[in-house]
Design a protein around this motif. Structure first.
Motif, PDB file in Angstrom:
ATOM      1  N   ARG A   1       0.813  -1.221   0.000  1.00  0.00           N
ATOM      2  CA  ARG A   1       0.000   0.000   0.000  1.00  0.00           C
ATOM      3  C   ARG A   1       0.846   1.271   0.000  1.00  0.00           C
ATOM      4  NH1 ARG A   1      -4.746  -1.295   4.499  1.00  0.00           N
ATOM      5  NH2 ARG A   1      -5.199  -3.429   3.827  1.00  0.00           N
TER       6      ARG A   1
ATOM      7  N   SER B   1       0.284   3.510  -2.873  1.00  0.00           N
ATOM      8  CA  SER B   1      -1.117   3.762  -3.207  1.00  0.00           C
ATOM      9  C   SER B   1      -1.477   5.216  -2.939  1.00  0.00           C
ATOM     10  CB  SER B   1      -2.025   2.842  -2.379  1.00  0.00           C
ATOM     11  OG  SER B   1      -3.378   3.216  -2.509  1.00  0.00           O
ATOM     12  N   THR B   2      -2.394   5.734  -3.747  1.00  0.00           N
ATOM     13  CA  THR B   2      -2.898   7.097  -3.545  1.00  0.00           C
ATOM     14  C   THR B   2      -4.073   7.122  -2.578  1.00  0.00           C
ATOM     15  OG1 THR B   2      -4.369   6.873  -5.452  1.00  0.00           O
ATOM     16  CG2 THR B   2      -2.184   7.807  -5.853  1.00  0.00           C
ATOM     17  N   GLU B   3      -4.503   5.952  -2.114  1.00  0.00           N
ATOM     18  CA  GLU B   3      -5.653   5.870  -1.225  1.00  0.00           C
ATOM     19  C   GLU B   3      -5.331   6.474   0.148  1.00  0.00           C
ATOM     20  OE1 GLU B   3      -6.818   1.832  -0.977  1.00  0.00           O
ATOM     21  OE2 GLU B   3      -7.471   1.705  -3.080  1.00  0.00           O
ATOM     22  N   LEU B   4      -6.379   6.822   0.867  1.00  0.00           N
ATOM     23  CA  LEU B   4      -6.205   7.359   2.208  1.00  0.00           C
ATOM     24  C   LEU B   4      -5.577   6.314   3.122  1.00  0.00           C
ATOM     25  CD1 LEU B   4      -9.649   9.165   2.628  1.00  0.00           C
ATOM     26  CD2 LEU B   4      -7.420  10.233   2.194  1.00  0.00           C
TER      27      LEU B   4
ATOM     28  N   ASP C   1      -4.946   3.998   6.305  1.00  0.00           N
ATOM     29  CA  ASP C   1      -5.841   3.245   7.196  1.00  0.00           C
ATOM     30  C   ASP C   1      -5.007   2.649   8.317  1.00  0.00           C
ATOM     31  OD1 ASP C   1      -7.736   1.736   8.451  1.00  0.00           O
ATOM     32  OD2 ASP C   1      -8.419   0.666   6.658  1.00  0.00           O
TER      33      ASP C   1
END
Length: 722
Positions: free
Chosen positions: A276, A279-282, A284
């Motif tokens: 991750r 990754s550009t995701e928020l 967690d």
């Protein structure tokens, strides 16, 4: 104003509650009667706001409070100053006072007499005399002992504090700078989805390679001992302990000495999380904490016998003491009790025997949580050591949050030292025009005084163990805090005063003993006297270029305060690229956080920005202002302005300068919007990214020209201004 209202306000002031305060616009605001009654009740003074007789009786009783003491519970004195302590006794008693120093030495005190008229208190007449406290006492925590006819009748704490903290003095003739980073957002190829202490060490080396002296990171305080956890690092469960989510497991001696099979299991836990990192995701936190705790339990149950580590663990337990045991017990209980379980109150107020029984029932689980805290303490201390070895004068600068989340570990640890019925926050200000409720218990000023500030000094001692500097968020809290009664809105609070002589003095004592530089975040509505007091005592303030304004516009850098850490931005503002392009205004409008029209907000912001940019040009920090609105500027033009802003603040006399890592990579996204919930905006969950929104890993920072340009510019500007 009616007599009743006047008496209520007189009683509130007598208990240290301010009945008025200065609003963000400079106007005087009056605190509601209902708020005063609620705050008084939380301090143990229950009154009927409509009863003038009862109010007058409460005022009279308050005036006699201190006569009920034989000797004050806590006396704070400044080194090299002679002072006197009042002592109360009954008619016919022969009273004496001596001092027991930390070292065990006993010092007899000399009575000097007192002409104060005796008073009747609790049905008896009490007299007052004073005893002289000499000026040559050593720094530290000592004990005052009062005797009657040779028998001990009362004791009180005597705390001798430094006149001035000297840890930042090296920066006065030779100024310094450093990086500021949200560590969780700063990942590398081997992170487990969040930045860790190995990444912090890499940031320290990066800054040191460019001449930097420190890296300021977000609070590293403990969170829940199991998912789900709160995202905000400013809302911990305990400020006294550390968050194992930042452990770099592969660096632990226990991992390096483990059998191949155990290491393989741990590597498997981390593999999906490492994927991750790009990754550009928020971000967690929950899967990261869950995986790391599982890995730590593997290491705990299969750890090898390493004598040096065993001895270091023993020393750690001895050093931190009973509060480590209590935190471990809370952590063990938290795994079986939900936050809303009514048994928390019972266990919180239980006696030592019941706590010992609970500890025995959960002995292994307690030891696991103690051991995890040992790993955190040791690894962060190693990072600090390596940062200093790399040439940094300060190294790691930790951040101390205002408080811990309501009814979590610190509430359980510190008991009556925290006020259960109140929450800390802020009235409407430049950050949030609706006010803020941080959902954290305030210190109880009366309980602190009665216990020699034990909880406060324990907190400071544990926080300062692993760092070269500490930034204290909302340092005004050492003088006053905005208390919000349960069920009230953040605008319906009141300021409650603390003893700044004690709060500041104990901070100086602990920081001097730990050899730690102290920086106070003193932004917002802070009285000039308080800023002057901090500076005179060797505590640095904070200057942010956007807030250094007066009625005539931007304050020139040469007029900035010397005893400060200066910066272009703060974590409560967008990265500078986002600020220039009005990201904060767009978000506040979208979330309906404005109390006036968006058009007015933009007009005022653009006028202020234009003034700052013109000041940059006039000071020679920027050749010219790019054409058009900032939203139309190219990335190269935005970077040029960011460089100019840093040259501008570097030309000030501030002893330290902080450079945000987000500015170095061109990030635009807001990390935190004060006063919002996670349902409104993903605060503290944005990964470090470049101007295009692509993730930036720590591994790549040293090869990015943009990073080098900003860090080299800052280093040359600071050195050139020396």
């Amino acid at each position: 104003m009616s007599d009743t209202a006047r008496l209520l306000r007189e009683l509130a002031e007598a208990h240290g509650i301010s009945t008025t305060y200065q609003g963000q616009d400079g106007s005087v605001q009056t605190v509601d009667d209902a708020t005063l009654v609620a705050v008084l009740a939380a301090l143990g003074q229950r009154v009927d706001a409509d009863g003038p007789v009862g109010l007058q009786q409460a005022i009279d009783a308050r005036a006699l409070d201190r006569w009920s003491w034989v000797i004050p519970p806590t006396t704070v004195v400044t080194e090299h100053y002679e002072t006197e302590v009042p002592v109360h006794f009954l008619e016919g008693e022969t009273i004496g006072v001596h001092l027991e120093l930390e070292t065990g030495t006993v010092v007899s005190l000399v009575p000097v007499g007192d002409f104060t008229e005796p008073v009747w208190s609790s049905g008896v007449q009490r007299f007052q005399t004073t005893f002289r406290i000499p000026s040559d006492l050593p720094l530290g925590y000592h004990l005052l002992v009062a005797t009657v006819e040779g028998e001990t009748t009362a004791t009180g704490h005597l705390i001798v504090v430094p006149e001035r903290l000297t840890t930042a003095d090296a920066y006065r003739p030779d100024r310094g700078w450093g990086l500021a980073a949200q560590l969780y957002s700063t990942r590398s190829t081997d992170s487990w989805g969040l930045g860790d202490w190995n990444d912090l060490e890499k940031l320290c080396r990066l800054a040191a390679d460019h001449g930097g002296d420190f890296v300021l990171t977000n609070p590293l305080h403990a969170t829940e001992p199991l998912p789900p956890v709160v995202d905000s690092p400013y809302s911990p469960t305990s400020r006294s302990f550390l968050n194992p989510i930042y452990l770099h497991l592969e660096s632990l001696p226990e991992y390096l000495g483990a059998e191949a099979e155990i290491r393989a299991q741990i590597d498997a836990l981390g593999a999906p999380l490492r994927d991750r990192n790009t990754s550009t995701e928020l971000l967690d936190r929950n899967p990261v904490l869950e995986a790391k705790l599982a890995a730590l339990r593997l290491l705990y149950h299969h750890r090898q016998d390493l004598p040096e580590r065993t001895e270091a663990y023993r020393r750690f337990r001895d050093d931190v003491g009973v509060f480590l045991d209590r935190f471990a017990l809370w952590s063990a209980l938290r795994r079986i009790l939900a936050p809303e379980d009514p048994r928390w109150e019972q266990t919180r107020t239980a006696g030592a025997a019941e706590h010992a029984e609970l500890a025995e029932q959960h002995a292994e689980e307690l030891d696991f949580h103690r051991w995890v805290q040992f790993l955190c303490d040791a690894q962060l201390r190693d990072v600090q050591t390596r940062a200093r070895d790399a040439g940094m004068r300060t190294g790691v600068m930790v951040d101390l949050a205002v408080g811990a989340n309501r009814r979590t570990a610190d509430w359980w640890l510190y008991g009556e030292a925290l006020i259960d019925e109140m929450s800390v926050g802020a009235p409407p200000d430049m950050y949030n025009q609706l006010g803020q409720d941080w959902s954290q218990h305030p210190w109880n000023p009366r309980a602190l005084e009665e216990t020699g500030y034990e909880a406060y000094r324990t907190l400071l001692r544990t926080v300062l163990r692993q760092a070269g500097a500490v930034r204290i968020d909302h340092i005004l809290g050492l003088s006053r805090l905005w208390w919000i009664p349960q069920g009230f809105g953040p605008q319906q609070g009141a300021y409650v005063r603390y003893d700044p002589q004690a709060m500041i003095g104990i901070l100086l004592l602990e920081a001097q003993r730990a050899n730690v530089v102290v920086v106070g975040e003193d932004l917002g509505t802070v009285e000039p006297w308080f800023q002057q007091e901090l500076a005179s005592r060797g505590i640095l303030g904070t200057s942010i270029v956007w807030f250094e304004h007066d009625d005539d516009g931007p304050i020139p850098p040469e007029s900035y305060r010397e005893q400060t850490l200066v910066a272009v931005n703060t974590h409560d503002l967008p990265p500078t690229a986002g600020y220039l392009t009005e990201a904060h205004l767009h978000l506040r409008e979208q979330l309906r956080l404005l109390t006036r029209s968006a058009t007015e907000e933009r007009r005022e912001f653009r006028a202020q920005l234009d003034q700052v940019l013109r000041a940059l040009v006039a000071a020679g920090a920027l050749d010219e202002i790019p054409d058009g609105a900032p939203s139309s500027w190219s990335e190269a033009e935005i970077e040029t302005v960011i460089l100019g802003l840093h040259r501008y603040v570097a030309s000030s006399q501030a002893v330290l300068l902080s450079v945000s890592l987000t500015d170095a990579v061109g990030d635009r996204r807001i990390q935190n919007q004060p006063g919002t919930l996670q349902e409104q905006y993903p605060n503290w969950c944005v990964p470090l990214s470049d101007d295009a929104g692509e993730p930036v890993l720590v591994d790549a920072l040293s090869s990015l020209p943009r990073v080098a340009r900003l860090l080299n510019t800052v280093n040359e500007s600071v050195r050139g201004a020396r």
